[in-house]
Motif scaffolding. Structure first.
Motif, PDB file in Angstrom:
ATOM      1  N   GLU A 110       0.822  -1.246  -0.046  1.00  0.00           N
ATOM      2  CA  GLU A 110       0.101  -0.090   0.154  1.00  0.00           C
ATOM      3  C   GLU A 110       0.920   1.441  -0.071  1.00  0.00           C
ATOM      4  O   GLU A 110       0.339   2.274  -0.204  1.00  0.00           O
ATOM      5  CB  GLU A 110      -1.110   0.439   0.920  1.00  0.00           C
ATOM      6  N   THR A 211     -11.490  -4.376  -1.528  1.00  0.00           N
ATOM      7  CA  THR A 211     -10.291  -2.966  -2.118  1.00  0.00           C
ATOM      8  C   THR A 211      -9.663  -3.991  -3.538  1.00  0.00           C
ATOM      9  O   THR A 211     -10.660  -4.450  -3.996  1.00  0.00           O
ATOM     10  CB  THR A 211      -8.740  -4.620  -1.246  1.00  0.00           C
ATOM     11  N   ASP A 215      -3.878  -3.570   0.177  1.00  0.00           N
ATOM     12  CA  ASP A 215      -4.519  -3.359   2.133  1.00  0.00           C
ATOM     13  C   ASP A 215      -5.085  -2.550   2.222  1.00  0.00           C
ATOM     14  O   ASP A 215      -3.610  -1.343   1.552  1.00  0.00           O
ATOM     15  CB  ASP A 215      -3.633  -4.282   2.627  1.00  0.00           C
ATOM     16  N   ASN A 216      -5.909  -1.852   2.670  1.00  0.00           N
ATOM     17  CA  ASN A 216      -6.566  -0.595   2.685  1.00  0.00           C
ATOM     18  C   ASN A 216      -6.660  -0.732   4.438  1.00  0.00           C
ATOM     19  O   ASN A 216      -7.360  -1.689   4.885  1.00  0.00           O
ATOM     20  CB  ASN A 216      -7.197  -0.100   2.062  1.00  0.00           C
ATOM     21  N   GLY A 219      -9.611  -3.857   4.652  1.00  0.00           N
ATOM     22  CA  GLY A 219      -8.093  -4.893   5.035  1.00  0.00           C
ATOM     23  C   GLY A 219      -7.789  -5.213   4.206  1.00  0.00           C
ATOM     24  O   GLY A 219      -7.236  -3.964   3.673  1.00  0.00           O
ATOM     25  N   GLY A 220      -8.044  -6.634   4.080  1.00  0.00           N
ATOM     26  CA  GLY A 220      -6.757  -7.370   3.357  1.00  0.00           C
ATOM     27  C   GLY A 220      -7.002  -7.561   1.784  1.00  0.00           C
ATOM     28  O   GLY A 220      -8.340  -7.293   1.504  1.00  0.00           O
ATOM     29  N   SER A 221      -5.886  -6.834   0.333  1.00  0.00           N
ATOM     30  CA  SER A 221      -6.713  -7.425  -0.720  1.00  0.00           C
ATOM     31  C   SER A 221      -6.209  -8.816  -1.181  1.00  0.00           C
ATOM     32  O   SER A 221      -5.432  -9.118  -0.446  1.00  0.00           O
ATOM     33  CB  SER A 221      -5.381  -6.430  -1.849  1.00  0.00           C
ATOM     34  N   GLY A 224      -2.675  -8.273  -1.511  1.00  0.00           N
ATOM     35  CA  GLY A 224      -1.302  -7.027  -1.057  1.00  0.00           C
ATOM     36  C   GLY A 224      -1.429  -8.197  -0.240  1.00  0.00           C
ATOM     37  O   GLY A 224       0.195  -8.967  -0.731  1.00  0.00           O
ATOM     38  N   ASN A 226      -1.543  -8.753   3.944  1.00  0.00           N
ATOM     39  CA  ASN A 226      -1.412  -8.923   5.054  1.00  0.00           C
ATOM     40  C   ASN A 226      -2.479 -10.421   5.268  1.00  0.00           C
ATOM     41  O   ASN A 226      -2.684 -10.783   6.059  1.00  0.00           O
ATOM     42  CB  ASN A 226      -1.959  -8.360   6.006  1.00  0.00           C
ATOM     43  N   SER A 231     -11.474  -5.454   8.306  1.00  0.00           N
ATOM     44  CA  SER A 231     -10.781  -4.395  10.554  1.00  0.00           C
ATOM     45  C   SER A 231     -12.473  -3.557  10.418  1.00  0.00           C
ATOM     46  O   SER A 231     -13.964  -3.862  10.060  1.00  0.00           O
ATOM     47  CB  SER A 231     -10.176  -3.230   9.643  1.00  0.00           C
ATOM     48  N   SER A 253     -11.024  -8.905  -3.081  1.00  0.00           N
ATOM     49  CA  SER A 253     -10.780  -9.386  -2.162  1.00  0.00           C
ATOM     50  C   SER A 253     -10.148 -10.623  -1.489  1.00  0.00           C
ATOM     51  O   SER A 253      -9.737 -11.501  -2.112  1.00  0.00           O
ATOM     52  CB  SER A 253     -12.477  -8.847  -1.406  1.00  0.00           C
ATOM     53  N   SER A 254      -9.743 -10.216  -0.558  1.00  0.00           N
ATOM     54  CA  SER A 254      -8.787 -11.487   0.077  1.00  0.00           C
ATOM     55  C   SER A 254      -9.982 -12.601   0.297  1.00  0.00           C
ATOM     56  O   SER A 254     -10.836 -12.501   0.610  1.00  0.00           O
ATOM     57  CB  SER A 254      -8.086 -10.932   1.730  1.00  0.00           C
TER      58      SER A 254
END
Length: 387
Positions: A110, A211, A215-216, A219-221, A224, A226, A231, A253-254
């Protein structure tokens, strides 16, 4: 003093030349087409395509490049005239506000340099947009509204079920009437502020992907670092999106975010542009289990057109991906999700959509199934779920 003013004048002229040439050059490099039209299909496939009442695509990033969508261009993949040539009734135009340097499918930071900042400056956008993702988002929203307004009665900005019904009714007597919806690719555009959800909703946004490539605050991509789920901000944003009637787009999205969203959302989800791992094993694509959960939620899955989602050669793999979803959960969950103008290489622009219909026909899809995939599923989904 005269020399200084002359110097400023020269800089200004260079800047104006850059505005008129640099974005066009960048787009020509980032959005190539493998086969330039006109595209030929069999008489039987063309006749079937001509009988389709409602064709729709769930993902297009044309707003990013600063092109005039009211004008037919020979670069990029989508504009209003080409939508009409392809008899496309409804396009989901998505807003990209940030893209990391070195963007890739596997892993992105990010904190990487943002590719969109120099493009924003080169397009001659307001300095207020240069370093604000939210301002860029509102600016692209306003641009779509202006393009629609320029079409007068020949285009409809679809923000509600009533707007969609108006589009459907208008096209019964005039196929030149087209519809545009608005989405956001990546919740980072909200800059971590829930109030900005209300602002983008007021601007016409009806779909947001938590996302994109990094990540933003949500939460996670899938691409990304993580791999995190939603969140606390992301969970609150999902609930507010449900309240406002903004669809959640799970593309990019993750896996953890996908699970979290499906566990808390009260509304059906969209995956606007994706592939399936059964055809191409990629972290951006859906597993069979994920497809089944999205179907159980009442969602809809747009199959993308580019090689990183479906592999090569693209066309038979697009058809194979659609067939896989149909055979796994039912044809009613399948849609077009091209990712046109999304910095991807595609086999054809929007005028090549008859090739999809021909591919489906050759794969044994019935005319009713082809109608569903090409747009009836999207129409049904939005008629049921838009407010």
């Amino acid at each position: 003093m005269k020399k200084f003013l002359l110097f400023l004048g020269i800089l200004f002229i260079i800047y104006l030349i850059g505005i008129n040439t640099v974005p066009q050059y960048i787009e020509s490099q980032r959005n190539p087409v493998k086969a330039i039209g006109p595209h030929q299909v069999s008489p039987e496939a063309q006749a079937l395509y001509d009988r389709l009442d409602f064709i729709s695509d769930l993902h297009c990033d044309a707003l990013l490049w600063g092109r005039n969508l009211n004008k037919r261009e020979d670069r990029g993949h989508v504009d209003f005239p080409r939508m009409r040539e392809a008899n496309v009734a409804l396009e989901m135009f998505t807003i990209v506000s940030k893209s990391p340097a070195g963007q890739n499918i596997q892993s992105n930071s990010e904190d990487a340099f943002d590719n969109i900042t120099p493009l924003t400056i080169a397009k001659g956008e307001s300095p207020w947009n240069w370093f604000s993702l939210f301002n860029r988002t509102i600016s692209q929203s306003e641009a779509l509204a202006a393009f629609v307004e320029n079409e007068e009665e020949k285009a409809i900005f679809v923000k509600s079920k009533a707007d969609l019904e108006k589009l459907i009714e208008a096209r019964k007597s005039d196929k030149q009437v087209i519809g545009a919806m608005l989405g956001i690719e990546g919740g980072h555009a909200l800059e971590g502020t829930l109030e900005n959800l209300d602002a983008v909703h007021a601007a016409g946004v009806r779909m947001i992907g938590p996302t994109h490539f990094f990540d933003n605050e949500f939460g996670g991509s899938a691409h990304g670092k993580n791999g995190a789920g939603l969140s606390d901000f992301g969970k609150a944003a999902v609930k507010r999106m449900n309240e406002l009637g903004i669809f959640i787009d799970l593309a990019h999205s993750s896996p953890a975010i996908l699970e979290d969203v499906l566990s808390i959302t009260t509304e059906p989800v969209i995956v606007s542009h994706t592939g399936v791992r059964a055809v191409m094993d990629s972290p951006r694509n859906l597993t069979d289990e994920q497809i089944q959960k999205i179907a159980a939620n009442g969602g809809i899955i747009g199959i993308a057109f580019f090689d990183m989602a479906v592999g090569t050669p693209e066309l038979p793999n697009i058809i194979a991906s659609m067939k896989h979803v149909r055979d796994l959960v039912g044809v009613q969950y399948v849609a077009l999700g091209s990712d046109y103008d999304g910095s991807v290489v595609v086999p054809f622009d929007i005028t090549g959509l008859p090739l999809i219909a021909e591919g489906l026909m050759n794969a044994g899809f019935t005319e009713e199934e082809i109608r569903a995939v090409m747009g009836e599923n999207v129409k049904r989904f939005f008629l049921k779920n838009l407010r």
